[in-house]
Design a protein around this motif. Structure first.
Motif, PDB file in Angstrom:
ATOM      1  N   VAL A   1      -8.388 -77.425 -15.418  1.00 22.53           N
ATOM      2  CA  VAL A   1      -7.094 -77.202 -14.780  1.00 22.53           C
ATOM      3  C   VAL A   1      -6.002 -77.893 -15.592  1.00 22.53           C
ATOM      4  O   VAL A   1      -6.156 -79.043 -16.010  1.00 22.53           O
ATOM      5  CB  VAL A   1      -7.090 -77.742 -13.334  1.00 22.53           C
ATOM      6  CG1 VAL A   1      -5.692 -77.623 -12.725  1.00 22.53           C
ATOM      7  CG2 VAL A   1      -8.099 -76.978 -12.488  1.00 22.53           C
ATOM      8  N   GLY A   2      -4.927 -77.186 -15.856  1.00 21.71           N
ATOM      9  CA  GLY A   2      -3.798 -77.743 -16.606  1.00 21.71           C
ATOM     10  C   GLY A   2      -2.491 -77.233 -16.045  1.00 21.71           C
ATOM     11  O   GLY A   2      -2.466 -76.478 -15.059  1.00 21.71           O
TER      12      GLY A   2
ATOM     13  N   GLY B   1       5.554 -83.651 -18.357  1.00 22.92           N
ATOM     14  CA  GLY B   1       5.123 -82.437 -17.680  1.00 22.92           C
ATOM     15  C   GLY B   1       5.669 -82.286 -16.280  1.00 22.92           C
ATOM     16  O   GLY B   1       5.137 -81.515 -15.480  1.00 22.92           O
ATOM     17  N   GLU B   2       6.776 -82.996 -15.978  1.00 25.80           N
ATOM     18  CA  GLU B   2       7.402 -82.913 -14.662  1.00 25.80           C
ATOM     19  C   GLU B   2       8.566 -81.934 -14.705  1.00 25.80           C
ATOM     20  O   GLU B   2       9.313 -81.875 -15.686  1.00 25.80           O
ATOM     21  CB  GLU B   2       7.910 -84.292 -14.233  1.00 25.80           C
ATOM     22  CG  GLU B   2       6.808 -85.329 -14.130  1.00 25.80           C
ATOM     23  CD  GLU B   2       7.353 -86.749 -14.087  1.00 25.80           C
ATOM     24  OE1 GLU B   2       6.670 -87.606 -13.501  1.00 25.80           O
ATOM     25  OE2 GLU B   2       8.456 -87.005 -14.644  1.00 25.80           O
ATOM     26  N   LEU B   3       8.748 -81.174 -13.620  1.00 26.10           N
ATOM     27  CA  LEU B   3       9.788 -80.152 -13.589  1.00 26.10           C
ATOM     28  C   LEU B   3      11.154 -80.797 -13.415  1.00 26.10           C
ATOM     29  O   LEU B   3      11.388 -81.551 -12.465  1.00 26.10           O
ATOM     30  CB  LEU B   3       9.517 -79.166 -12.450  1.00 26.10           C
ATOM     31  CG  LEU B   3      10.390 -77.905 -12.426  1.00 26.10           C
ATOM     32  CD1 LEU B   3       9.584 -76.717 -11.902  1.00 26.10           C
ATOM     33  CD2 LEU B   3      11.635 -78.082 -11.571  1.00 26.10           C
TER      34      LEU B   3
ATOM     35  N   ILE C   1       2.365 -86.711 -22.615  1.00 26.50           N
ATOM     36  CA  ILE C   1       1.043 -86.432 -22.068  1.00 26.50           C
ATOM     37  C   ILE C   1       0.160 -85.815 -23.147  1.00 26.50           C
ATOM     38  O   ILE C   1       0.640 -85.449 -24.224  1.00 26.50           O
ATOM     39  CB  ILE C   1       1.124 -85.473 -20.855  1.00 26.50           C
ATOM     40  CG1 ILE C   1       1.801 -84.153 -21.263  1.00 26.50           C
ATOM     41  CG2 ILE C   1       1.859 -86.141 -19.697  1.00 26.50           C
ATOM     42  CD1 ILE C   1       1.836 -83.112 -20.157  1.00 26.50           C
ATOM     43  N   ASN C   2      -1.114 -85.703 -22.863  1.00 28.43           N
ATOM     44  CA  ASN C   2      -2.032 -85.075 -23.801  1.00 28.43           C
ATOM     45  C   ASN C   2      -1.801 -83.567 -23.811  1.00 28.43           C
ATOM     46  O   ASN C   2      -1.527 -82.968 -22.766  1.00 28.43           O
ATOM     47  CB  ASN C   2      -3.478 -85.385 -23.388  1.00 28.43           C
ATOM     48  CG  ASN C   2      -4.469 -85.058 -24.490  1.00 28.43           C
ATOM     49  OD1 ASN C   2      -4.607 -83.907 -24.909  1.00 28.43           O
ATOM     50  ND2 ASN C   2      -5.160 -86.077 -24.963  1.00 28.43           N
ATOM     51  N   GLU C   3      -1.898 -82.962 -24.977  1.00 25.27           N
ATOM     52  CA  GLU C   3      -1.730 -81.506 -25.067  1.00 25.27           C
ATOM     53  C   GLU C   3      -2.716 -80.772 -24.167  1.00 25.27           C
ATOM     54  O   GLU C   3      -2.419 -79.700 -23.643  1.00 25.27           O
ATOM     55  CB  GLU C   3      -1.890 -81.052 -26.518  1.00 25.27           C
ATOM     56  CG  GLU C   3      -0.745 -81.508 -27.419  1.00 25.27           C
ATOM     57  CD  GLU C   3      -1.046 -81.318 -28.885  1.00 25.27           C
ATOM     58  OE1 GLU C   3      -2.165 -80.851 -29.206  1.00 25.27           O
ATOM     59  OE2 GLU C   3      -0.189 -81.644 -29.716  1.00 25.27           O
ATOM     60  N   LYS C   4      -3.891 -81.356 -23.952  1.00 24.16           N
ATOM     61  CA  LYS C   4      -4.891 -80.725 -23.088  1.00 24.16           C
ATOM     62  C   LYS C   4      -4.498 -80.778 -21.616  1.00 24.16           C
ATOM     63  O   LYS C   4      -5.081 -80.062 -20.801  1.00 24.16           O
ATOM     64  CB  LYS C   4      -6.254 -81.380 -23.309  1.00 24.16           C
ATOM     65  CG  LYS C   4      -6.855 -81.067 -24.667  1.00 24.16           C
ATOM     66  CD  LYS C   4      -8.265 -81.611 -24.809  1.00 24.16           C
ATOM     67  CE  LYS C   4      -8.868 -81.210 -26.151  1.00 24.16           C
ATOM     68  NZ  LYS C   4     -10.257 -81.728 -26.306  1.00 24.16           N
ATOM     69  N   ASP C   5      -3.519 -81.614 -21.272  1.00 23.32           N
ATOM     70  CA  ASP C   5      -2.998 -81.603 -19.904  1.00 23.32           C
ATOM     71  C   ASP C   5      -2.172 -80.349 -19.648  1.00 23.32           C
ATOM     72  O   ASP C   5      -1.960 -79.953 -18.499  1.00 23.32           O
ATOM     73  CB  ASP C   5      -2.128 -82.839 -19.650  1.00 23.32           C
ATOM     74  CG  ASP C   5      -2.935 -84.124 -19.623  1.00 23.32           C
ATOM     75  OD1 ASP C   5      -4.128 -84.065 -19.276  1.00 23.32           O
ATOM     76  OD2 ASP C   5      -2.364 -85.183 -19.969  1.00 23.32           O
ATOM     77  N   ILE C   6      -1.693 -79.750 -20.725  1.00 21.67           N
ATOM     78  CA  ILE C   6      -0.952 -78.490 -20.608  1.00 21.67           C
ATOM     79  C   ILE C   6      -1.928 -77.327 -20.524  1.00 21.67           C
ATOM     80  O   ILE C   6      -1.855 -76.497 -19.618  1.00 21.67           O
ATOM     81  CB  ILE C   6      -0.006 -78.301 -21.812  1.00 21.67           C
ATOM     82  CG1 ILE C   6       1.012 -79.436 -21.874  1.00 21.67           C
ATOM     83  CG2 ILE C   6       0.705 -76.947 -21.718  1.00 21.67           C
ATOM     84  CD1 ILE C   6       1.886 -79.415 -23.121  1.00 21.67           C
TER      85      ILE C   6
ATOM     86  N   LYS D   1       4.538 -85.382 -31.925  1.00 23.14           N
ATOM     87  CA  LYS D   1       5.549 -85.886 -32.852  1.00 23.14           C
ATOM     88  C   LYS D   1       6.954 -85.606 -32.328  1.00 23.14           C
ATOM     89  O   LYS D   1       7.882 -86.406 -32.506  1.00 23.14           O
ATOM     90  CB  LYS D   1       5.361 -85.241 -34.223  1.00 23.14           C
ATOM     91  CG  LYS D   1       6.310 -85.769 -35.294  1.00 23.14           C
ATOM     92  CD  LYS D   1       6.016 -85.108 -36.640  1.00 23.14           C
ATOM     93  CE  LYS D   1       6.971 -85.618 -37.724  1.00 23.14           C
ATOM     94  NZ  LYS D   1       6.702 -84.959 -39.034  1.00 23.14           N
ATOM     95  N   ALA D   2       7.101 -84.459 -31.630  1.00 21.18           N
ATOM     96  CA  ALA D   2       8.418 -84.079 -31.111  1.00 21.18           C
ATOM     97  C   ALA D   2       8.810 -84.897 -29.887  1.00 21.18           C
ATOM     98  O   ALA D   2      10.001 -84.990 -29.567  1.00 21.18           O
ATOM     99  CB  ALA D   2       8.432 -82.596 -30.762  1.00 21.18           C
ATOM    100  N   GLY D   3       7.813 -85.482 -29.186  1.00 20.63           N
ATOM    101  CA  GLY D   3       8.169 -86.320 -28.043  1.00 20.63           C
ATOM    102  C   GLY D   3       7.326 -86.154 -26.807  1.00 20.63           C
ATOM    103  O   GLY D   3       7.579 -86.814 -25.791  1.00 20.63           O
TER     104      GLY D   3
END
Length: 721
Positions: free
Chosen positions: A60-61, A667-669, A49-54, A44-46
């Motif tokens: 591996v996440g 999820g990119e730096l 990616i999928n939370e499971k990718d974290i 909801k915040a933006g």
């Protein structure tokens, strides 16, 4: 201070991942345990990616790219163990590698090949392996214990037992039991340790520390607070100490760099190891901070830094030797003064008192709670009134060894002497001497690295003069027993002892005092006798502190339990160096009336600061040359008409988040966290979106400096830029 002569104890910061479902709804603040991500409202915040990718247990996440670099955070950014973190996180290792001839601290360091990489002495890498809730095992062990000392001893013993069992079951890991909520919940963390860490690319000091203490905890900021390290392991993949035969570590995951960066209001998140917060504490705890700990420590550290700056003013070797102590002191000092400002501005003590009064009324309105917790708030107040009564003495004892290097040396030598003297035969004494002499020398080396006689004398004189004025429960018996006529006489006493001691010279200690068993047992001087007497006075002090810790452990466990009932929700636990996630947006703020601070700074702003004449705003000439030539490369931000330097955001961070990767919605730096604004130093006690802002270095500035200023293009190539 005590040393275990039979075994080496490795003191580490706590690692790990929270494992409980703490929050029933999204709070206004949050350093989320990873198991709570499904409740954080990330999509909801933006988050794109999928939370499971974290984080996805067993898979591996992004969390697998995270590391703890001593007391900081870092992240893998290549398949060959390359790590990005802060310049200030590598500072001590760079200092130890520097000499007046090869001053990497001032001039920076670029390793253009693996062979040129330098050992980062003192740094270790830790990677979370797994975790397990062990609350029941620990709380069951103290369920029937009433005595506070026995309770805290049993908890600590049980925590150590559980950790040891985990290490026995898997010798490749290190284990530690972390207290998630004081007196209430505990988690066993298993982690891998990498001992061979090397310096790869460190920007020069006038980039990595641009702005110095003038800009520390301040926005706008223009600091290139980044550095690159590499993790190495043995050829078989196991952890090993520094060796030329070691090979780069291959992480399970490394972060992708997005050289396009971010824009204002973009969603961002951070993974990291935030140190300590204290938001679930009563009003009296805040009162202790505001009236005692924060002002005392900041003033003491200010004095210490004055002495160290004076000692290093005309001597480059001394300046280098004292650099890390000065930097750490200055950072704490400014942080504590920011906290004091924030506490007064929002009057947190009054707010907490109102909250606690409402909590007390709630307890008495519920018969089941009244039966169990009727005296809770009174007991908490009684505990802290005791703490207040001898707070000056407590703070003095807590700082006397840390401030005076030769007292630390004396403690090591006295402890070693006792350990040897306790053996009944010459052969046994020789055996304990031989087993421990190398460890003693190494420990002394760590003290002498940042020792300077005038600094030690002046700090010691200051503390002893201060103690001479204490009275009542704050009295230091060692000082009182000598009947000094004045504070100056007390000060002169310790300064003379330091000046006359053979411990002034590391060479004399190593070559004479530690020459053999006979020399060790035969040596004594006034400073060693002073330390022995202080140690005797400290023993009952430590015993009383442990008793109080035991009482507080139970009180705070009950306090949080009642607050959960009162607010009808579970809490996000206070930070404790375990792996957490926080999220928010790139966003400026209004620190004072009629003032708005935008969320980006630029190279132009850096150059403008340089025009001020302040020596802390000196920068490399190559920066201005590249800027004037508009040699921006691919790192130019159109809206700014410049290269962005630092970024501002409303995420919830604290100490330990230094070096944390700032990631975009994919999820990119896009940056590296390194600081908070001055108004946000109060985050440890209270967080608010209106004033809590954290500061990071924009990845575009990192890449621009590496590419256009330091010719470190190999870094970009390795990261896939």
């Amino acid at each position: 201070m005590h040393i275990n002569w039979k075994s080496t104890i490795l003191c580490t910061f706590l690692l790990g991942i929270g494992v409980f479902n703490y929050s029933a709804s999204v709070p206004d603040e949050g350093m989320y345990p990873l198991s709570d991500l499904n409740r954080a409202g990330l999509k909801k915040a933006g988050l794109k990616i999928n939370e499971k990718d974290i984080y996805n247990p067993g898979q591996v996440g992004l969390v697998d790219a995270l590391v703890q670099v001593s007391g900081c955070t870092g992240s893998f950014v290549s398949a060959n163990g390359l790590i990005i973190t802060n310049h200030h996180c590598a500072f001590s290792a760079v200092q130890l590698a520097s000499t007046p001839q090869f001053n990497y601290l001032e001039n920076g360091f670029v390793a253009n090949s693996r062979e040129q990489e330098i050992e980062a002495k003192g740094l270790t890498i830790r990677i979370t392996d797994s975790y397990e809730d062990v609350s029941k095992q620990i709380l069951d062990a103290v369920a029937t214990i009433v005595d506070p000392v026995q309770r805290i001893n049993t908890i600590n013993k049980k925590r150590a037992e559980i950790a040891k069992q985990a290490e026995t079951a898997d010798p490749t890991i290190k284990a530690e039991v972390s207290e998630m909520f004081i007196g209430k919940s505990y988690v066993l963390f298993r982690y891998k340790t990498i001992e061979d860490v090397r310096l790869v690319y460190i920007p020069r000091q006038d980039i990595g520390e641009f702005g110095g203490e003038t800009d520390n905890w301040v926005w706008p900021r223009h600091t290139g607070d980044f550095s690159f390290l590499r993790a190495y392991v043995a050829p078989d993949g196991s952890s090993a100490k520094y060796s030329k035969t070691n090979v780069p570590y291959k992480p399970k995951k490394h972060l992708k760099i997005n050289p396009q960066g971010v824009n204002e209001n973009d969603f961002v998140f951070i993974l990291g190891y935030p140190g300590r917060t204290f938001r679930h504490r009563p009003a009296q705890y805040i009162e202790y901070q505001q009236k005692y700990l924060l002002p005392y420590t900041s003033e003491l550290f200010d004095f210490q830094n004055q002495q160290m700056n004076l000692a290093g003013k005309d001597n480059k070797a001394t300046e280098l030797a004292l650099a890390t102590r000065i930097k750490r002191n200055a950072n704490v000092m400014k942080n504590y003064r920011g906290k004091l400002k924030g506490l007064r501005n929002i009057d947190l003590i009054s707010a907490k008192k109102l909250e606690d009064e409402a909590l007390a009324q709630f307890i008495h309105s519920k018969s089941e709670l009244k039966a169990k917790y009727s005296s809770l708030m009174q007991d908490i107040d009684q505990h802290y009134q005791l703490v207040f009564s001898d707070a000056k003495r407590e703070l003095w004892f807590n700082n006397i060894y840390n401030g005076i290097r030769l007292l630390q040396v004396s403690n090591v030598l006295n402890s070693f002497k006792r350990a040897v003297a306790q053996r009944s035969t010459d052969q046994a004494q020789q055996q304990i001497f031989d087993l421990n002499i190398e460890k003693v020398r190494q420990q002394l080396d760590s003290y002498y690295e940042s020792y300077h006689i005038s600094v030690d004398k002046n700090i010691a004189g200051h503390l002893f003069a201060e103690a001479a004025a204490f009275n009542g429960k704050n009295t230091i018996q060692f000082i009182t027993a000598r009947n000094f006529k004045s504070a100056d006489e007390s000060s002169s006493f310790i300064q003379t002892a330091i000046a006359d001691s053979k411990l002034n010279s590391k060479e004399s200690v190593v070559n004479e005092v530690l020459k053999d068993v006979k020399s060790l047992l035969g040596y004594s001087d006034e400073l060693l006798r002073i330390e022995t007497e202080l140690e005797k006075e400290l023993e009952p002090f430590y015993a009383e502190q442990k008793r109080r810790d035991g009482i507080l452990n139970k009180l705070m466990g009950d306090y949080v339990a009642v607050k959960e009932h009162y607010q009808d929700k579970n809490f996000i636990p206070d930070a404790n160096s375990t792996l957490r996630l926080t999220f928010g947006n790139i966003r400026g703020y209004h620190p004072v009336d009629a003032t708005y601070l935008a969320p980006f700074t630029t190279v132009k702003g850096l150059i403008e600061k340089g025009n001020s004449g302040n020596e802390e705003f000196v920068y490399p000439a190559a920066i201005k040359e590249a800027w004037l030539a508009k040699n921006f490369g691919a790192y130019f931000k159109k809206e700014l008409n410049d290269v962005p330097v630092n970024i501002l955001y409303n995420m919830d961070t604290t100490g330990g988040n230094s070096g944390s990767p700032i990631m975009n919605a994919y999820g990119e730096l896009i940056g590296v966290n390194f600081d908070r604004s001055y108004d946000a130093t109060i985050n440890d006690f209270a967080w608010n979106e209106s004033y809590s802002r954290s500061i990071g270095v924009d990845i575009r500035y990192v890449l621009w400096i590496a590419d256009k200023i330091d010719n470190a293009q190999f870094i970009l190539k390795e990261m896939g830029i």
